[in-house]
Design a protein around this motif. Structure first.
Motif, PDB file in Angstrom:
ATOM      1  N   ARG A   4       0.829  -1.195   0.000  1.00 60.81           N
ATOM      2  CA  ARG A   4       0.000   0.000   0.000  1.00 60.81           C
ATOM      3  C   ARG A   4       0.870   1.253   0.000  1.00 60.81           C
ATOM      4  O   ARG A   4       0.584   2.223  -0.707  1.00 60.81           O
ATOM      5  CB  ARG A   4      -0.913  -0.001   1.227  1.00 60.81           C
ATOM      6  N   TRP A   5       1.947   1.227   0.785  1.00 57.79           N
ATOM      7  CA  TRP A   5       2.851   2.378   0.802  1.00 57.79           C
ATOM      8  C   TRP A   5       3.495   2.580  -0.571  1.00 57.79           C
ATOM      9  O   TRP A   5       3.605   3.708  -1.041  1.00 57.79           O
ATOM     10  CB  TRP A   5       3.932   2.168   1.862  1.00 57.79           C
ATOM     11  N   ALA A   6       3.905   1.464  -1.197  1.00 60.46           N
ATOM     12  CA  ALA A   6       4.502   1.583  -2.528  1.00 60.46           C
ATOM     13  C   ALA A   6       3.498   2.131  -3.529  1.00 60.46           C
ATOM     14  O   ALA A   6       3.831   2.944  -4.406  1.00 60.46           O
ATOM     15  CB  ALA A   6       5.024   0.221  -2.987  1.00 60.46           C
ATOM     16  N   GLY A   7       2.216   1.700  -3.403  1.00 56.92           N
ATOM     17  CA  GLY A   7       1.183   2.219  -4.299  1.00 56.92           C
ATOM     18  C   GLY A   7       0.962   3.710  -4.100  1.00 56.92           C
ATOM     19  O   GLY A   7       0.780   4.453  -5.080  1.00 56.92           O
ATOM     20  N   ASP A   8       0.988   4.168  -2.850  1.00 54.66           N
ATOM     21  CA  ASP A   8       0.812   5.598  -2.592  1.00 54.66           C
ATOM     22  C   ASP A   8       1.979   6.407  -3.152  1.00 54.66           C
ATOM     23  O   ASP A   8       1.782   7.484  -3.738  1.00 54.66           O
ATOM     24  CB  ASP A   8       0.682   5.840  -1.084  1.00 54.66           C
ATOM     25  N   MET A  13       4.066   9.868  -7.664  1.00 52.34           N
ATOM     26  CA  MET A  13       4.934  10.092  -8.824  1.00 52.34           C
ATOM     27  C   MET A  13       4.124  10.347 -10.083  1.00 52.34           C
ATOM     28  O   MET A  13       4.463  11.221 -10.896  1.00 52.34           O
ATOM     29  CB  MET A  13       5.857   8.879  -9.019  1.00 52.34           C
ATOM     30  N   ARG A  14       3.026   9.602 -10.255  1.00 57.22           N
ATOM     31  CA  ARG A  14       2.193   9.823 -11.445  1.00 57.22           C
ATOM     32  C   ARG A  14       1.561  11.211 -11.405  1.00 57.22           C
ATOM     33  O   ARG A  14       1.448  11.877 -12.444  1.00 57.22           O
ATOM     34  CB  ARG A  14       1.113   8.745 -11.532  1.00 57.22           C
ATOM     35  N   GLY A  18       1.627  14.272 -14.155  1.00 60.88           N
ATOM     36  CA  GLY A  18       0.444  14.679 -14.905  1.00 60.88           C
ATOM     37  C   GLY A  18      -0.520  15.553 -14.173  1.00 60.88           C
ATOM     38  O   GLY A  18      -1.504  16.018 -14.760  1.00 60.88           O
ATOM     39  N   GLY A  19      -0.283  15.817 -12.889  1.00 56.15           N
ATOM     40  CA  GLY A  19      -1.236  16.612 -12.131  1.00 56.15           C
ATOM     41  C   GLY A  19      -1.245  18.062 -12.560  1.00 56.15           C
ATOM     42  O   GLY A  19      -0.201  18.692 -12.668  1.00 56.15           O
ATOM     43  N   GLY A  20      -2.440  18.616 -12.803  1.00 55.74           N
ATOM     44  CA  GLY A  20      -2.555  20.010 -13.196  1.00 55.74           C
ATOM     45  C   GLY A  20      -2.207  20.263 -14.632  1.00 55.74           C
ATOM     46  O   GLY A  20      -1.938  21.401 -15.010  1.00 55.74           O
ATOM     47  N   LEU A 249       9.710  12.555  -4.169  1.00 53.04           N
ATOM     48  CA  LEU A 249      10.680  11.514  -4.500  1.00 53.04           C
ATOM     49  C   LEU A 249      10.973  11.497  -5.993  1.00 53.04           C
ATOM     50  O   LEU A 249      12.124  11.329  -6.405  1.00 53.04           O
ATOM     51  CB  LEU A 249      10.148  10.157  -4.047  1.00 53.04           C
ATOM     52  N   LEU A 250       9.928  11.698  -6.809  1.00 50.01           N
ATOM     53  CA  LEU A 250      10.154  11.725  -8.254  1.00 50.01           C
ATOM     54  C   LEU A 250      11.052  12.900  -8.627  1.00 50.01           C
ATOM     55  O   LEU A 250      11.978  12.755  -9.437  1.00 50.01           O
ATOM     56  CB  LEU A 250       8.824  11.816  -8.997  1.00 50.01           C
TER      57      LEU A 250
END
Length: 747
Positions: A4-8, A13-14, A18-20, A249-250
């Motif tokens: 779950r932490w890795a998914g968050d 990162m995604r 792509g945000g905004g 992190l990204l």
């Protein structure tokens, strides 16, 4: 839970990509990567310094003459070191004279040259082929048989040579060797030199970590809106923090890649450095990070980025309504911000763990004191902004912006404050180092020529005095004699007219030896059979070289009168003569000095007295000077990146002001005030911090008195302010684009 932490983190990162909007996200990511990348490049370069200096020392040691036991499978060579100059550039090398065909191997050289041949470094060969090398070609006129490889040079721009000669055995400092290279030992740094390194390195590295933290907080408002949207679709607070860490992190990973690329560019550009920062320049292959320092630093950067991103959310309340709500605005607390300064000051005051600059607590103390500067700065900016009142529209806009968000302005100039505080402390330590250096002597040029006979020495004297302006230059010819039992004495060769004029000797006959009645050293007796000491050591002469003629004890008077004098005719029957002809010249122009060197040739040396500096201190000073310039450029670049991001984030509000009639000139002046006020506060914080740090390290670490260098402090302050104003000027074109009405549209 790990999944779950890795998914968050992956979701964060995604969103960072792509945000905004894709274009906006890429711009935001590029700015963050640029900031972190600059820090990575500086860290990698800094951790490369030990390997760089070690590699230079290893190559320098590998070519040092190694006297001692001679190898049975190699024919030894007579060699003599020549440390020379050409128009201010160091010119070094060896004169070699072979004794057989099986020559010893020298690093970077295919074979040692024979008489009439020479092997040159690429930089020296290039200089000889250029118009600037005309005077040098008269000295290096042998046939070039090859160039020296990198293994035999300390840097690509070093002027180094191996010259074959058949006169090496006549020179008193010649050595018989069968190999080159030995493990060199270096003197430890003095306490002041070590302190110079500690303060300088800390000053260069602390701003890097400060800006890495700042870079991960770029575009914070847009990130908070995205996190609010995630709360709306069901994300809890823990997920929001992990997603924010993923975004940071990204950016940190992208910054690592950018930093590695910049570091490779630095390695490519390093050999092109032609300034005298390093004598001989630097090889790019030597710029290799120490993994013991570089790996922890690189691993710390992503962790630092994530921690900064999560820590920035401590006062942000993100609700599922899709809006960002902040809690009650509270004034910043000063106590915890002063804690690093108190701890650092205590470490420097008490010197826990030992005494002197090599104590690890000194490094920790300096780091803590400098780290306190960016921590205290937001509190001071907030207090100052709260006290400011009305004025022009530009002033009002700037003050109101600072009152609403003083932390951003403080972060923008925190790097400048750290560099200024560290530079003031560094300048204080450097001034103390310089004050303890012996006062320079009068600048003179000393020419030494090794003559093999009296006529040879007279010919050199005539050639020297034929040069313009040197017709009356004083010349002294001397030698060292030695008995079979090892007794030695220094004698001066003087003709009778000179002996009468200088020493007041009235009864002189050319062909005799004269000793002052006050001389208590060894005085040869008539008929004694002697050697010329240095020639005996080199050639291992078994037969005495000179039989002493008549010896007279006479009173000698006058300033500089010799104690043991040999007249020229007394040496006429000597089978081998080793004389040193010394001439002290007044300070002359560079061309005249080069002509003197050409007259001396390879049978002597020319030194400039009174201009030398301790090589270790000079090396440290050059390294720190280059490091200070690089850090100042880094701080200016980081400030520019942050300022651009601030303009991009505020584009709607700025466009709205322009749409409502606020002129661009007002906005530009407002932008200048928004940076000028924090810069003024940063100076007020940094100057006392630097002076206090200087006082602590000098008084309690190396126990030296502190003296404030007001002109240097003023110059450093003016340089820092000028850098900020220059960066502000570079942001004005971005301001014109930001105020376009198109920026009023929602993305």
């Amino acid at each position: 839970m790990i999944r779950r932490w890795a998914g968050d983190l992956a979701l964060g990162m995604r969103l960072a990509l792509g945000g905004g909007g894709a274009r906006t996200a890429l711009v935001r990511l590029a700015l963050t990567a640029a900031g972190v990348g600059l820090g990575v490049a500086v860290l990698l370069t800094a951790t490369s310094v030990p390997h760089l200096l070690g590699a230079r020392d290893d190559r320098a040691s590998s070519r040092v003459l190694a006297p001692g036991a001679l190898a049975a499978d190699v024919d030894p060579v007579y060699a003599v070191t020549r440390n020379d100059e050409f128009r201010g550039r160091g010119l070094q090398g060896y004169l070699v004279q072979a004794t057989g065909t099986r020559l010893p191997a020298a690093p970077g050289v295919d074979r040692l040259p024979r008489p009439g041949e020479m092997v040159l470094s690429p930089a020296l060969a290039e200089l000889l082929g250029s118009p600037d090398g005309e005077l040098l070609r008269r000295r290096l006129d042998q046939r070039v048989i090859g160039t020296i490889g990198d293994a035999g040079l300390t840097g690509p721009n070093e002027l180094f040579f191996y010259v074959g000669s058949d006169t090496v055995t006549r020179q008193p400092d010649a050595t018989l060797v069968s190999r080159f290279g030995y493990e060199s030992s270096h003197r430890p740094l003095s306490s002041l030199e070590l302190l110079l390194v500690v303060v300088g390195a800390t000053t260069c590295l602390v701003p890097v970590f400060v800006f890495v933290v700042t870079s991960t907080r770029l575009a914070a408002a847009a990130r908070d809106r995205r996190l609010a949207a995630l709360r709306l679709v069901g994300a809890d607070r823990g997920q929001v923090h992990r997603i924010a860490a993923g975004e940071a992190l990204l950016g940190a990973f992208a910054g690592l890649l950018v930093g590695l690329a910049l570091f490779q560019l630095i390695r490519v550009l390093v050999p092109r450095i032609t300034v005298d920062a390093f004598r001989g320049g630097l090889f790019g292959t030597d710029v290799v990070p120490d993994w013991r320092l570089g790996v922890p630093a690189l691993l710390a950067l992503p962790l630092l980025a994530c921690a900064a991103a999560v820590f920035a959310l401590r006062l942000v309340v993100i609700e599922p309504l899709g809006v960002e709500r902040r809690g009650t605005r509270t004034r910043r607390k000063l106590a915890w911000r002063l804690f690093p300064a108190v701890v650092g000051g205590a470490l420097l005051l008490t010197g826990l763990g030992g005494d002197g600059a090599d104590n690890p607590s000194v490094i920790v103390g300096v780091v803590f004191v400098l780290t306190a500067v960016p921590l205290v700065l937001p509190w001071v900016v907030e207090r100052v902004a709260g006290l400011l009142g009305g004025g022009s529209p530009a002033w009002l806009l700037a003050v109101r912006r600072l009152q609403l968000d003083s932390a951003t302005a403080a972060r923008l100039v925190s790097g400048v404050a750290v560099v200024l505080a560290g530079s003031i402390a560094l300048q204080g330590v450097y001034a103390r180092v310089e004050s303890e250096r012996p006062a320079p002597r009068e600048i003179r040029v000393l020419a030494s020529y090794y003559a093999t006979s009296v006529p040879d020495g007279e010919a050199f004297t005539a050639a020297l005095r034929a040069l313009p302006g040197l017709g009356a230059v004083p010349v002294r010819t001397s030698a060292m004699i030695e008995t079979a039992s090892g007794e030695r004495a220094s004698v001066v060769v003087e003709d009778c007219p000179g002996l009468r004029a200088r020493a007041g000797v009235t009864d002189c006959r050319d062909g005799d030896v004269y000793a002052a009645t006050t001389y208590r050293g060894y005085v040869p007796e008539p008929g004694d059979r002697l050697w010329f000491s240095e020639l005996r050591r080199i050639a291992r002469a078994a037969v005495p070289q000179w039989t002493v003629p008549a010896v007279h004890r006479v009173p000698m008077s006058g300033e500089g009168a010799p104690e043991l004098v040999v007249t020229p005719a007394a040496l006429a029957t000597a089978s081998g003569v080793g004389l040193t002809v010394n001439a002290t010249l007044p300070d002359a122009g560079p061309d005249l000095v080069e002509r003197v060197r050409n007259v001396v040739g390879w049978n002597g040396s020319v030194y400039s007295l009174g201009t030398g500096r301790d090589s270790t201190s000079a090396l440290i000073t050059r390294v720190l000077s280059v490091g200070s310039v690089l850090v100042l450029l880094f701080v200016a670049g980081s400030l520019l990146v942050a300022a651009w991001e601030q303009l991009r984030e505020r584009r709607r509000s700025l466009a709205a002001l322009a749409a409502n009639g606020v002129g661009r000139g007002v906005l530009a002046r407002s932008l200048v005030w928004q940076l000028a006020i924090p810069v003024a506060v940063a100076v007020l914080v940094a100057v006392p911090a630097g002076l206090v740090l200087d006082w602590l390290v000098l008084t309690f670490v190396v126990h030296r008195p502190m003296t404030a260098d007001v002109p240097s402090i003023a110059l450093l302050t003016a340089t820092a302010v000028a850098a900020v104003l220059f960066v502000t000027a570079l942001t004005l074109p971005a301001l014109w684009r930001t105020t376009n009405l198109e920026n009023l549209r929602e993305e």
